[in-house]
Design a protein around this motif. Structure first.
Motif, PDB file in Angstrom:
ATOM      1  N   ASP A   1     -14.625   3.036   2.406  1.00 47.33           N
ATOM      2  CA  ASP A   1     -14.992   1.639   2.181  1.00 47.33           C
ATOM      3  C   ASP A   1     -13.905   0.656   2.606  1.00 47.33           C
ATOM      4  O   ASP A   1     -14.117  -0.553   2.621  1.00 47.33           O
ATOM      5  CB  ASP A   1     -15.444   1.396   0.745  1.00 47.33           C
ATOM      6  N   LEU A   2     -12.742   1.159   3.014  1.00 53.52           N
ATOM      7  CA  LEU A   2     -11.684   0.295   3.568  1.00 53.52           C
ATOM      8  C   LEU A   2     -11.941  -0.069   5.029  1.00 53.52           C
ATOM      9  O   LEU A   2     -11.392  -1.054   5.526  1.00 53.52           O
ATOM     10  CB  LEU A   2     -10.331   1.003   3.525  1.00 53.52           C
TER      11      LEU A   2
ATOM     12  N   VAL B   1      -4.730   7.648   5.705  1.00 51.18           N
ATOM     13  CA  VAL B   1      -4.619   6.689   4.603  1.00 51.18           C
ATOM     14  C   VAL B   1      -3.612   5.610   4.978  1.00 51.18           C
ATOM     15  O   VAL B   1      -2.775   5.800   5.868  1.00 51.18           O
ATOM     16  CB  VAL B   1      -4.179   7.366   3.282  1.00 51.18           C
ATOM     17  N   LEU B   2      -3.691   4.505   4.282  1.00 54.19           N
ATOM     18  CA  LEU B   2      -2.654   3.489   4.402  1.00 54.19           C
ATOM     19  C   LEU B   2      -1.433   3.971   3.623  1.00 54.19           C
ATOM     20  O   LEU B   2      -1.583   4.683   2.617  1.00 54.19           O
ATOM     21  CB  LEU B   2      -3.152   2.166   3.832  1.00 54.19           C
ATOM     22  N   PRO B   3      -0.229   3.625   4.057  1.00 47.46           N
ATOM     23  CA  PRO B   3       0.954   4.018   3.293  1.00 47.46           C
ATOM     24  C   PRO B   3       0.848   3.502   1.859  1.00 47.46           C
ATOM     25  O   PRO B   3       0.487   2.349   1.637  1.00 47.46           O
ATOM     26  CB  PRO B   3       2.111   3.331   4.028  1.00 47.46           C
ATOM     27  N   GLY B   4       1.130   4.352   0.915  1.00 48.66           N
ATOM     28  CA  GLY B   4       1.044   3.936  -0.484  1.00 48.66           C
ATOM     29  C   GLY B   4       1.140   5.120  -1.406  1.00 48.66           C
ATOM     30  O   GLY B   4       1.287   6.264  -0.976  1.00 48.66           O
ATOM     31  N   GLY B   5       1.018   4.845  -2.703  1.00 47.55           N
ATOM     32  CA  GLY B   5       1.094   5.912  -3.675  1.00 47.55           C
ATOM     33  C   GLY B   5       1.015   5.386  -5.086  1.00 47.55           C
ATOM     34  O   GLY B   5       0.566   4.263  -5.333  1.00 47.55           O
ATOM     35  N   HIS B   6       1.497   6.206  -6.016  1.00 45.94           N
ATOM     36  CA  HIS B   6       1.407   5.916  -7.451  1.00 45.94           C
ATOM     37  C   HIS B   6       2.173   4.652  -7.829  1.00 45.94           C
ATOM     38  O   HIS B   6       3.283   4.422  -7.335  1.00 45.94           O
ATOM     39  CB  HIS B   6       2.007   7.048  -8.275  1.00 45.94           C
TER      40      HIS B   6
ATOM     41  N   ASP C   1       2.707 -10.333   1.492  1.00 44.36           N
ATOM     42  CA  ASP C   1       2.086 -11.610   1.821  1.00 44.36           C
ATOM     43  C   ASP C   1       1.065 -11.973   0.751  1.00 44.36           C
ATOM     44  O   ASP C   1       1.114 -13.046   0.173  1.00 44.36           O
ATOM     45  CB  ASP C   1       1.428 -11.541   3.202  1.00 44.36           C
ATOM     46  N   ARG C   2       0.113 -11.015   0.501  1.00 44.52           N
ATOM     47  CA  ARG C   2      -0.925 -11.274  -0.498  1.00 44.52           C
ATOM     48  C   ARG C   2      -1.716  -9.997  -0.772  1.00 44.52           C
ATOM     49  O   ARG C   2      -1.696  -9.061   0.022  1.00 44.52           O
ATOM     50  CB  ARG C   2      -1.870 -12.377  -0.045  1.00 44.52           C
ATOM     51  N   LEU C   3      -2.424 -10.011  -1.884  1.00 50.18           N
ATOM     52  CA  LEU C   3      -3.366  -8.952  -2.204  1.00 50.18           C
ATOM     53  C   LEU C   3      -4.591  -9.146  -1.327  1.00 50.18           C
ATOM     54  O   LEU C   3      -5.171 -10.236  -1.287  1.00 50.18           O
ATOM     55  CB  LEU C   3      -3.762  -9.016  -3.679  1.00 50.18           C
ATOM     56  N   LEU C   4      -4.971  -8.092  -0.598  1.00 47.45           N
ATOM     57  CA  LEU C   4      -6.152  -8.166   0.257  1.00 47.45           C
ATOM     58  C   LEU C   4      -7.404  -7.698  -0.458  1.00 47.45           C
ATOM     59  O   LEU C   4      -8.440  -8.356  -0.397  1.00 47.45           O
ATOM     60  CB  LEU C   4      -5.950  -7.299   1.513  1.00 47.45           C
ATOM     61  N   TRP C   5      -7.325  -6.517  -1.085  1.00 45.59           N
ATOM     62  CA  TRP C   5      -8.494  -5.919  -1.712  1.00 45.59           C
ATOM     63  C   TRP C   5      -8.063  -5.069  -2.881  1.00 45.59           C
ATOM     64  O   TRP C   5      -6.919  -4.653  -2.964  1.00 45.59           O
ATOM     65  CB  TRP C   5      -9.244  -4.974  -0.755  1.00 45.59           C
TER      66      TRP C   5
ATOM     67  N   GLY D   1     -10.915   9.378  10.227  1.00 46.95           N
ATOM     68  CA  GLY D   1     -11.382   9.597   8.859  1.00 46.95           C
ATOM     69  C   GLY D   1     -10.637   8.731   7.867  1.00 46.95           C
ATOM     70  O   GLY D   1     -10.261   9.199   6.793  1.00 46.95           O
ATOM     71  N   LEU D   2     -10.422   7.443   8.216  1.00 48.96           N
ATOM     72  CA  LEU D   2      -9.708   6.546   7.307  1.00 48.96           C
ATOM     73  C   LEU D   2     -10.340   6.645   5.920  1.00 48.96           C
ATOM     74  O   LEU D   2     -11.541   6.498   5.758  1.00 48.96           O
ATOM     75  CB  LEU D   2      -9.740   5.108   7.821  1.00 48.96           C
ATOM     76  N   TYR D   3      -9.484   6.911   4.931  1.00 49.74           N
ATOM     77  CA  TYR D   3      -9.929   7.163   3.571  1.00 49.74           C
ATOM     78  C   TYR D   3      -9.235   6.192   2.625  1.00 49.74           C
ATOM     79  O   TYR D   3      -8.037   5.943   2.801  1.00 49.74           O
ATOM     80  CB  TYR D   3      -9.583   8.610   3.186  1.00 49.74           C
TER      81      TYR D   3
END
Length: 155
Positions: free
Chosen positions: A142-143, A51-56, A82-86, A137-139
């Motif tokens: 759809d990313l 996964v990309l680093p992130g969370g709640h 920088d900006r919102l990508l998706w 298995g990037l989850y």
């Protein structure tokens, strides 16, 4: 109440910073990844993914702020948005993906992920190129196309 997720997209040339995971719970009912995959067995088979680093996103917190906070908590890196990508979904939760800029530091696993690191719940920071996404298995899946496009050199 559905808690949104915010993620940081850290890019280095053709590579993106990911958290490689292995997760296995005793039962299928205790595992959010079993639910997302539609696994109906009584036991969790274990899941390898990234996964990309992130969370709640905390109550009252902006998604951009959450992405920055999670990036620092999980990797020790600091950055600016920088900006919102998706936008999309992650395990049925709304998710926002932000491109990071002015990234400083050396990525080191930290925070709750480092504390929870066990044989059945592993975390590893990895730099991955688009050709690695399927094997890792990037989850959510759809990313993969938009992230690969972001990392591709201009034609």
């Amino acid at each position: 109440m559905v808690i949104p997720r915010a993620a940081a997209v850290v890019v280095d040339g053709r590579r993106a910073l990911l958290i490689k995971r292995y997760l296995r719970h005793q039962t299928r009912s205790a595992c959010v990844m079993c639910d997302a995959a539609g696994w109906d067995g009584p036991e969790c088979p274990g899941h390898q993914y990234a996964v990309l680093p992130g969370g709640h996103v905390e109550d009252g917190e902006a998604a951009e702020t959450a992405a920055l906070r999670e990036l620092t908590e999980e990797t020790t890196l600091t950055a600016q948005v920088d900006r919102l990508l998706w936008t999309g979904e992650h395990n049925g939760r709304p998710a926002s993906y932000f491109l990071m800029t002015a990234v400083t530091g050396t990525p080191l696993l930290s925070g709750p992920e480092a504390e929870a690191h066990r044989p059945n719940n592993t975390f590893e920071l990895v730099w991955a190129e688009p050709e690695d996404f399927d094997d890792l298995g990037l989850y959510p899946a759809d990313l993969r196309p938009p992230l690969a496009e972001l990392l591709s050199p201009p034609a």
